[in-house]
Structures are given as C-alpha cells and as structure tokens.
Design an enzyme around this catalytic site. Structure first.
Site, short mmCIF file in Angstrom:
data_model
loop_
_atom_site.label_atom_id
_atom_site.label_comp_id
_atom_site.label_asym_id
_atom_site.label_seq_id
_atom_site.Cartn_x
_atom_site.Cartn_y
_atom_site.Cartn_z
N CYS A 19 0.99 -1.23 0.18
CA CYS A 19 -0.28 0.06 0.06
C CYS A 19 0.86 1.17 0.01
CB CYS A 19 -1.01 0.03 1.16
SG CYS A 19 -1.66 -1.54 1.30
N ALA A 20 1.52 1.35 -1.11
CA ALA A 20 2.83 2.45 -0.83
C ALA A 20 2.44 4.11 -1.18
CB ALA A 20 3.71 1.91 -2.22
N GLY A 21 1.20 4.27 -1.75
CA GLY A 21 1.15 5.54 -1.94
C GLY A 21 0.87 6.28 -0.79
N PRO A 22 1.26 7.44 -0.53
CA PRO A 22 1.78 8.51 -1.52
C PRO A 22 3.48 8.47 -1.65
CG PRO A 22 1.22 9.78 0.39
CD PRO A 22 0.74 8.36 0.72
N GLY A 23 3.97 7.44 -0.76
CA GLY A 23 5.47 7.28 -1.21
C GLY A 23 6.39 7.27 -0.14
N GLY A 24 5.87 7.83 1.00
CA GLY A 24 6.86 8.14 2.21
C GLY A 24 7.61 7.13 2.57
N ASP A 75 -4.07 -4.21 -6.90
CA ASP A 75 -4.72 -4.57 -5.60
C ASP A 75 -3.77 -5.40 -4.76
OD1 ASP A 75 -6.38 -5.24 -3.76
OD2 ASP A 75 -8.18 -5.50 -5.14
N ASP A 116 1.27 -0.97 5.07
CA ASP A 116 0.83 0.31 5.58
C ASP A 116 -0.77 0.50 5.33
OD1 ASP A 116 0.60 2.76 6.86
OD2 ASP A 116 1.81 3.81 5.28
N CYS A 125 -1.67 4.00 10.95
CA CYS A 125 -1.45 5.52 11.63
C CYS A 125 -2.35 5.50 12.50
CB CYS A 125 -1.18 6.46 10.33
SG CYS A 125 -0.81 8.05 11.25
#
Length: 468
Positions: A284-289, A332, A349, A402
């Site tokens: 779930c990589a977006g937005p990339g932090g 997905d 994440d 988070c």
C-alpha cells in the site's frame, strides 16, 4: 486547546476596529475560510489545499503564518468552539447556515485562542460574515461573537466542560475530540494519559525531514537550518522555514516524513530474517513516504523493492519518491499479481481511520465516525493475510497503521494470526530500540505503539511478523 491568551487590552488600540497594519487581513481570513469550507463540502485535505491557496494568493511570511494558524486552529478547535457558540447564539447551531457557522468558528478561534485583540477579531470576522452571508447575518455574527468575547478560554471551559461532567464529555469538549475518539484513545493509552494525548493532538506538529540514504545527507539538511531528530538516524527537524526551499527536498532526495513513519520502515529493514534478503515489497505504497525510504535502504543492500498501490494516481506519486531500481505498479494488494512467497520483506501500511495523525490532519476527527473502523476492518485483515502469503518462510512482514485504535491494530493482527500457525511475532520495541537506543514508551511488546505525547510523532502502530 491552546492556552488562553492575556486578555488585557493593548495600548493605543482604537476600540472600534483593528489597527491599520497594511497587511491583507481580509485576504488572510478569506483564505482560511475558503480552505475550511472546502474541507467541509469537498472532503478536501487542509494540508494539501492550504499551501496551494497561499501560493495562488501571494500570501507569504506573517500573512501565510496567520492564515495557517487560523485554518488549522479552527479545524482543531471546532468541538470546543461549537460548545461555546451554542451558548452565545439564540439559534440552534444546526439551524445556522453552514458557511456562516464556519465564519463563527473562525471568529471564535481568533477571540479565544490567538493574540488578536478581541475587538479586532470580532470586527474582521463580522466583515467576513458580511461578504459571505450578507448584512443581516453580519449583525447576527456580531451579536454572537461579542458574547464569546466576554470571557476567555479558561472561563468558558469551566462552563462548557465543567469538572463535574462525566469524564468522556468533559474531555471531548475541552480537547475538541468526538466522544467516540476519546473513548477509543482511552482504551488504547489508558485513563492516566488520555488528557496528555488529546492535548498533544491539538499541538502544532514539528516538520520532520528524512534524508534518503545514498541520495541525501543529514549534513545537507543541517546546512539548511534543520536539527537532529531524536530517533531516526536519517531524520532531521526543521524548526522554521519552508521545506520546499531546501534543495534536497525539492529534488526528491529528501522529503517531509514523520519520524514514526521513518522508524517503522527502518524496523522492517532491520528485523531479523532467515536466508536471502533481496526482494522487498510495499503493498500500500501511496503516496510514497515509506516506499521512498525503503527504496533507498534496499538499494544500499543490492535488494529491489516492488511498490504497489491500488490507485494509479497514488502509484504515480510513489514513482516520484523512489529510485529507478524500484518497480512501481498500480495493483490491488488483496489480489496480488505476484506469486506467493515472492518476497523477503513486506510492508503493509494499511488504510485506516488516521486517528494517529490528528495533529497534521485535524479535520479527520470530524470526518470519521465509529462506523469507519468496522468498514475498514475486513480490508485490513485481507491485506495482512495477503502479505503473509506474499512473504517466503523466514521472511518478515511489517503491519503498520497510523492509528492507535485497538480494533485497527492488535485486534487485526491477533485475528489474522489466530487462523494460522506459521507466523512468529517479533519483539518490535526491541528492534526499534536497536535502531534508536534512547527510545522508550513503545509498550511491552511484541507490538510497538508510538504516541504524540510521548514521542512527538504520529501515533503509529507496528507489528513485525516472521513467517516460519
């Protein structure tokens, strides 16, 4: 809420209105109002929209700082201000037109939680009400805000959040959090610390930077005015100034990233595994932090990262954060395009309520309800289950949210692991302590929980799981 300010009248101020300063006060307040309305009506994110509005309207320096304070302060304090406004209005707040109600909240914040003189705060807000809703509503706004200005914040809190009220109601009003969030946070942190946690949610967060290893150095960030971060070996704190003005940030070699976000990525990279360490994934990589940091760490070990996100536009943001060795796909995470047991390290994440980032996204507390937790639960469980299938035996999965809500953290992990016998829980606090020896307060393990009031970070949860 911010502490009450000194209510003594400043000398040489005209009682009829604000002192002339030459600054575009109407534009400042209109900008704050426009962002607040966009948050209410379009589900906009203040942290994304406000910088664009400031640039478009040429607001810089003190004007930009004031617009930022008015926007975020009003969004954070909405619950408290509504309680005060309800006592000062002869109409039920639900019968006040929504734009006018946002004007009143903006005015209440200026009166009760800034150093703006009360008469100036009332006068400028009444003018904003006139431009938004017309002369008749401006008179109503004037009457309401004059009543608000009769007391300071401490005096109002004694009325709207009295000591003899039940604890959940009192904390909800005093710290401007919905009751369901107060209850959930108390379950997670305990009754002794709940007040400190809610107060920390209303504090202005620090700007924390990450120097992506191999691409930027901490010395570059220090040279731009940053200071060492407490925990992350790649972190720095920018005490003032615009991070976009730093060359390394502008070039994508460094980035704005909360220190807890850095630490959970580092924990995945440092968690002990058996065998090869060449293939990593972020589901779930977006937005990339986190993907940006993992990509840099992987490159230093001659490993490769695959970063996936369901939304193509978020996958595009990830592409800007990672190096050329990293594969980025719109995919997905619950229906992977890769074979089982393909990776040595996997980051999940998971999408969550975001209750751990209320300092940075104060509007989230009003946007989410307890039903959001139940709605997200099946997705969180499916993503974790997929991650465990995607990692090879001996490899490690990091489950991250988070949010400190128990139903999004340890309950999810325990539910998924209760259905399988091939997963070992690693001691996440011990792994983090090996990275940052001075870190404490993460919990007794095996899970780790960061807290705003203990660590000055977002409330990030981490579980490290090794497939056996």
């Amino acid at each position: 809420m911010p502490p009450a300010r000194d209510r003594r009248r400043a000398p040489n101020r005209r009682p009829g209105g604000p002192r002339k300063t030459g600054r575009p006060q109407d534009l400042v307040r209109r900008t704050a109002f426009d962002v607040i309305r966009a948050v209410e009506t379009r589900d906009a994110y203040a942290n994304l929209l406000l910088p664009a509005r400031l640039r478009d309207r040429g607001l810089t320096g003190r004007d930009a700082a004031l617009a930022t304070e008015l926007t975020y302060g009003t969004l954070r304090g909405r619950g408290t201000y509504d309680a005060v406004l309800a006592l000062c209005s002869d109409r039920e707040l639900r019968r006040v037109d929504a734009p006018l109600l946002d004007v009143l909240r903006l005015g209440a914040h200026q009166v009760l939680a800034t150093r703006i003189p009360p008469h100036a705060a009332v006068a400028t807000t009444v003018e904003l009400a006139r431009s938004v809703s017309g002369p008749g509503q401006a008179k109503f706004a004037n009457a309401v805000l004059r009543k608000v200005a009769m007391r300071d914040m401490d005096a109002w809190l004694q009325i709207v959040a009295p000591a003899d009220a039940d604890a959940t109601t009192r904390l909800s009003v005093a710290h401007s959090h919905p009751k369901w969030i107060v209850s959930a946070m108390r379950d997670a942190v305990g009754a002794a610390e709940i007040g400190e946690l809610l107060a920390a949610d209303n504090a202005r967060p620090r700007v924390t930077l990450v120097a992506r290893p191999g691409r930027a150095t901490l010395e570059e960030l220090y040279g731009a005015g940053a200071e060492p971060a407490p925990y992350s070996p790649f972190g720095a704190v920018l005490t003032e100034g615009d991070p976009a003005g730093i060359d390394a940030v502008r070039d994508g070699r460094a980035a704005v990233q909360d220190e807890a976000s850095q630490m959970v990525a580092l924990a995945l990279a440092e968690a002990p595994l058996d065998g090869l360490d060449a293939r990593w994934a972020d589901l779930c990589a977006g937005p990339g932090g986190k993907a940006g940091l993992l990509s840099a760490l992987a490159a230093q070990r001659d490993a490769r990262l695959l970063a996936a996100d369901l939304q193509p536009h978020r996958a595009g943001l990830v592409r800007r954060a990672v190096d050329d060795r990293t594969g980025v796909v719109a995919a997905d995470g619950t229906a992977p395009a890769w074979r089982p047991a393909s990776f040595d390290r996997v980051m999940v994440d998971a999408p969550c309520t975001g209750l751990g980032a209320l300092r940075r996204r104060p509007e989230a507390r009003w946007r989410r309800g307890p039903e959001s937790v139940a709605e997200l639960g099946p997705l969180q469980r499916k993503l974790l289950a997929t991650a465990l299938e995607s990692v090879r035996p001996g490899g490690v999965v990091a489950y991250v949210t988070c949010s400190p809500h128990l139903a999004e953290t340890r309950v999810v992990v325990d539910d998924v692991l209760g259905k399988r016998e091939d997963v070992e829980r690693l001691d996440a606090p011990a792994v983090l302590a090996a990275i940052a020896p001075g870190i404490t307060g993460l919990g007794d393990g095996p899970y780790a929980q960061f807290w705003p009031h203990r660590h000055g970070t977002d409330a990030m949860f981490l579980a490290l799981l090794r497939r056996t």
